[in-house]
Design a protein around this motif. Structure first.
Motif, PDB file in Angstrom:
ATOM      1  N   THR A  23      66.299   6.050  19.105  1.00 10.51           N
ATOM      2  CA  THR A  23      66.838   6.468  20.404  1.00 10.51           C
ATOM      3  C   THR A  23      66.033   7.627  20.966  1.00 10.51           C
ATOM      4  N   GLU A  24      65.718   8.621  20.126  1.00  3.42           N
ATOM      5  CA  GLU A  24      64.902   9.751  20.582  1.00  3.42           C
ATOM      6  C   GLU A  24      63.525   9.285  21.034  1.00  3.42           C
ATOM      7  N   GLU A  25      62.945   8.339  20.292  1.00  2.80           N
ATOM      8  CA  GLU A  25      61.643   7.784  20.668  1.00  2.80           C
ATOM      9  C   GLU A  25      61.724   7.096  22.029  1.00  2.80           C
ATOM     10  N   LEU A  26      62.768   6.298  22.229  1.00  3.37           N
ATOM     11  CA  LEU A  26      62.953   5.583  23.494  1.00  3.37           C
ATOM     12  C   LEU A  26      63.140   6.563  24.657  1.00  3.37           C
ATOM     13  N   VAL A  27      63.996   7.541  24.471  1.00  6.47           N
ATOM     14  CA  VAL A  27      64.242   8.528  25.520  1.00  6.47           C
ATOM     15  C   VAL A  27      62.961   9.294  25.829  1.00  6.47           C
ATOM     16  N   GLY A  28      62.234   9.666  24.810  1.00  5.09           N
ATOM     17  CA  GLY A  28      60.982  10.386  25.020  1.00  5.09           C
ATOM     18  C   GLY A  28      59.942   9.554  25.745  1.00  5.09           C
ATOM     19  N   ARG A  29      59.811   8.293  25.334  1.00  8.63           N
ATOM     20  CA  ARG A  29      58.759   7.429  25.875  1.00  8.63           C
ATOM     21  C   ARG A  29      59.096   6.896  27.269  1.00  8.63           C
ATOM     22  N   MET A  30      60.330   6.478  27.480  1.00  7.63           N
ATOM     23  CA  MET A  30      60.689   5.794  28.721  1.00  7.63           C
ATOM     24  C   MET A  30      61.340   6.705  29.770  1.00  7.63           C
ATOM     25  N   PHE A  31      61.866   7.848  29.339  1.00  8.31           N
ATOM     26  CA  PHE A  31      62.610   8.697  30.257  1.00  8.31           C
ATOM     27  C   PHE A  31      62.139  10.142  30.227  1.00  8.31           C
ATOM     28  N   ASN A  32      60.882  10.362  29.830  1.00  4.34           N
ATOM     29  CA  ASN A  32      60.304  11.708  29.772  1.00  4.34           C
ATOM     30  C   ASN A  32      61.177  12.691  29.004  1.00  4.34           C
ATOM     31  N   GLY A  33      61.881  12.191  28.008  1.00  2.00           N
ATOM     32  CA  GLY A  33      62.723  13.054  27.195  1.00  2.00           C
ATOM     33  C   GLY A  33      64.064  13.399  27.815  1.00  2.00           C
ATOM     34  N   SER A  34      64.352  12.848  28.993  1.00  2.00           N
ATOM     35  CA  SER A  34      65.592  13.180  29.695  1.00  2.00           C
ATOM     36  C   SER A  34      66.727  12.257  29.278  1.00  2.00           C
ATOM     37  N   LYS A  35      67.680  12.821  28.552  1.00  5.46           N
ATOM     38  CA  LYS A  35      68.861  12.040  28.182  1.00  5.46           C
ATOM     39  C   LYS A  35      69.693  11.699  29.413  1.00  5.46           C
ATOM     40  N   LYS A  36      69.651  12.565  30.411  1.00  3.32           N
ATOM     41  CA  LYS A  36      70.369  12.310  31.657  1.00  3.32           C
ATOM     42  C   LYS A  36      69.814  11.053  32.345  1.00  3.32           C
ATOM     43  N   GLN A  37      68.489  10.921  32.420  1.00  5.66           N
ATOM     44  CA  GLN A  37      67.890   9.725  33.020  1.00  5.66           C
ATOM     45  C   GLN A  37      68.211   8.471  32.199  1.00  5.66           C
ATOM     46  N   PHE A  38      68.188   8.615  30.884  1.00  6.00           N
ATOM     47  CA  PHE A  38      68.534   7.502  30.002  1.00  6.00           C
ATOM     48  C   PHE A  38      69.964   7.046  30.265  1.00  6.00           C
ATOM     49  N   PHE A  39      70.870   8.003  30.335  1.00  2.90           N
ATOM     50  CA  PHE A  39      72.278   7.701  30.567  1.00  2.90           C
ATOM     51  C   PHE A  39      72.469   7.055  31.936  1.00  2.90           C
ATOM     52  N   ALA A  40      71.765   7.559  32.952  1.00  2.00           N
ATOM     53  CA  ALA A  40      71.845   6.987  34.303  1.00  2.00           C
ATOM     54  C   ALA A  40      71.368   5.534  34.287  1.00  2.00           C
ATOM     55  N   ALA A  41      70.292   5.265  33.556  1.00  2.14           N
ATOM     56  CA  ALA A  41      69.790   3.892  33.462  1.00  2.14           C
ATOM     57  C   ALA A  41      70.807   2.990  32.766  1.00  2.14           C
ATOM     58  N   LEU A  42      71.470   3.526  31.755  1.00  2.54           N
ATOM     59  CA  LEU A  42      72.483   2.775  31.037  1.00  2.54           C
ATOM     60  C   LEU A  42      73.648   2.415  31.966  1.00  2.54           C
ATOM     61  N   LEU A  43      74.012   3.336  32.837  1.00  3.94           N
ATOM     62  CA  LEU A  43      75.147   3.121  33.728  1.00  3.94           C
ATOM     63  C   LEU A  43      74.814   2.254  34.934  1.00  3.94           C
ATOM     64  N   SER A  44      73.538   2.174  35.320  1.00  2.86           N
ATOM     65  CA  SER A  44      73.175   1.401  36.502  1.00  2.86           C
ATOM     66  C   SER A  44      73.265  -0.091  36.214  1.00  2.86           C
ATOM     67  N   GLY A  45      73.439  -0.862  37.272  1.00  5.12           N
ATOM     68  CA  GLY A  45      73.461  -2.306  37.112  1.00  5.12           C
ATOM     69  C   GLY A  45      74.819  -2.883  36.772  1.00  5.12           C
ATOM     70  N   ASN A  46      75.835  -2.044  36.669  1.00 13.92           N
ATOM     71  CA  ASN A  46      77.195  -2.519  36.398  1.00 13.92           C
ATOM     72  C   ASN A  46      77.272  -3.438  35.182  1.00 13.92           C
ATOM     73  N   SER A  47      76.506  -3.127  34.147  1.00 17.44           N
ATOM     74  CA  SER A  47      76.498  -3.985  32.964  1.00 17.44           C
ATOM     75  C   SER A  47      77.537  -3.575  31.922  1.00 17.44           C
ATOM     76  N   LEU A  48      78.222  -2.471  32.162  1.00 17.58           N
ATOM     77  CA  LEU A  48      79.232  -2.003  31.211  1.00 17.58           C
ATOM     78  C   LEU A  48      80.617  -2.482  31.624  1.00 17.58           C
ATOM     79  N   THR A  49      81.418  -2.818  30.639  1.00 22.10           N
ATOM     80  CA  THR A  49      82.802  -3.203  30.898  1.00 22.10           C
ATOM     81  C   THR A  49      83.632  -1.935  31.124  1.00 22.10           C
ATOM     82  N   PRO A  50      84.790  -2.075  31.748  1.00 24.21           N
ATOM     83  CA  PRO A  50      85.664  -0.899  31.908  1.00 24.21           C
ATOM     84  C   PRO A  50      85.999  -0.233  30.575  1.00 24.21           C
ATOM     85  N   ASP A  51      86.198  -1.024  29.532  1.00 29.14           N
ATOM     86  CA  ASP A  51      86.494  -0.450  28.210  1.00 29.14           C
ATOM     87  C   ASP A  51      85.312   0.362  27.687  1.00 29.14           C
ATOM     88  N   GLU A  52      84.086  -0.152  27.879  1.00 30.98           N
ATOM     89  CA  GLU A  52      82.900   0.580  27.439  1.00 30.98           C
ATOM     90  C   GLU A  52      82.747   1.883  28.216  1.00 30.98           C
TER      91      GLU A  52
END
Length: 119
Positions: free
Chosen positions: A78-107
């Motif tokens: 996860t740290e490798e992914l955040v570092g490589r794809m999101f310039n180390g920004s966990k906030k950007q990673f989290f924003a990408a996770l939330l975009s696209g409405n791919s999460l269920t209400p329970d998630e």
């Protein structure tokens, strides 16, 4: 823990994490059923995991034991992914996770609960 795994190595590790200590022969049988790998392929990948220090070989019978946990590998990857794809920004990673409405209400609720518990 800084071990970079290839997908093939993760297959071996997943078997050990799921099943516990197994002989190389038992791992080969499981991977033949699950992925169609032959025995030589499995043994080659097990050796790579041993060389990386992720698996311990115990004699007799080539017993294999995972010496790194799934959680440690997940944290590192996860740290490798955040570092490589999101310039180390966990906030950007989290924003990408939330975009696209791919999460269920329970998630979404589970994530909110995790954030609240982290505070």
């Amino acid at each position: 823990m800084e071990i970079k795994f290839f997908d093939s190595e993760l297959k071996v590790m997943e078997i050990l994490w799921r099943e516990g200590d197994l002989t190389a022969g038992q791992i080969a049988k499981i991977l033949k059923e699950e992925t169609g790998w032959n025995r030589n392929t499995t043994y080659t990948v097990i050796k790579k995991c041993i060389d990386k220090g992720a698996v311990q070989r115990i004699e007799p019978k080539f017993l294999c034991k995972a010496v790194v946990s799934r959680e440690d590998v997940q944290a590192y990857e996860t740290e490798e992914l955040v570092g490589r794809m999101f310039n180390g920004s966990k906030k950007q990673f989290f924003a990408a996770l939330l975009s696209g409405n791919s999460l269920t209400p329970d998630e979404i609720q589970e994530l909110k609960d995790m954030i609240n518990n982290a505070e």
